[in-house]
Design an enzyme around this catalytic site. Structure first.
Site, PDB file in Angstrom:
ATOM      1  CD  GLN A  29      -3.061   1.042   2.112  1.00 54.93           C
ATOM      2  OE1 GLN A  29      -3.228   0.061   2.808  1.00 54.93           O
ATOM      3  NE2 GLN A  29      -3.825   2.096   2.207  1.00 54.93           N
ATOM      4  CG  PHE A  30       1.424   3.749  -3.627  1.00 54.73           C
ATOM      5  CD1 PHE A  30       1.353   5.125  -3.800  1.00 54.73           C
ATOM      6  CD2 PHE A  30       0.491   2.954  -4.263  1.00 54.73           C
ATOM      7  CE1 PHE A  30       0.373   5.693  -4.587  1.00 54.73           C
ATOM      8  CE2 PHE A  30      -0.496   3.512  -5.048  1.00 54.73           C
ATOM      9  CZ  PHE A  30      -0.561   4.890  -5.215  1.00 54.73           C
ATOM     10  CB  THR A  31      -2.080   5.286  -0.319  1.00 54.12           C
ATOM     11  OG1 THR A  31      -2.587   4.169   0.413  1.00 54.12           O
ATOM     12  CG2 THR A  31      -2.424   5.156  -1.795  1.00 54.12           C
TER      13      THR A  31
END
Length: 154
Positions: free
Chosen positions: A83-85
């Site tokens: 989850q890069f966010t």
């Protein structure tokens, strides 16, 4: 590297409505990779997740880790979803900036390395989502117990 860790009764991840990973009791780890991260951060975080004492012991106190649960024959597992966010910044305005997140060329190998190190720590396979895919994550949070673990490269 950052991990948002949730103790769960169950969790699953799907891509295009097809389930690609699932666990019953254990931990759901949403993993973000920072642009400066190295394998050292992945190793530190894998050890930390495996030994995080968030499960009740025989007295009902949070004293056991997921590794303890596995060693005691209790049903326990870890599901890891990229989850890069998690590295989204809202310092300016309302549109997140992801300039601190590692690009896919760097993030995917470190994500896979984290999973391999975690499998080694736990002595069992670790189901995952699909790196870079649009995923749907479902979970039943237990507690709720939710922790933010982060280690940055020096």
């Amino acid at each position: 590297m950052v991990a948002l860790v949730q103790r769960v009764k169950s969790a699953s991840v799907a891509v295009a409505e097809e389930q690609v990973g699932a666990i019953d009791a254990g931990l759901l780890v949403l993993l973000g990779v920072h642009k400066m991260d190295t394998e050292a951060e992945a190793a530190w975080l894998a050890r930390k997740v495996a030994t995080l004492r968030v499960f009740p012991d025989e007295h009902g106190r949070m004293n056991d880790s997921v590794r303890d649960q596995i060693e005691q024959g209790e049903p326990a597992a870890v599901l890891v979803v990229s989850q890069f966010t998690l590295y989204g910044s809202l310092k300016k305005g309302t549109r997140p900036s992801y300039s601190d997140a590692a690009g896919p060329d760097k993030a995917e190998p470190l994500y896979k390395r984290f999973v391999a190190l975690l499998e080694n720590e736990l002595g069992q396979p670790v189901p995952t989502g699909v790196f870079g895919a649009q995923m749907q994550v479902a979970l039943v949070n237990d507690g709720p117990v939710t922790l933010w673990l982060e280690r940055r490269a020096n």
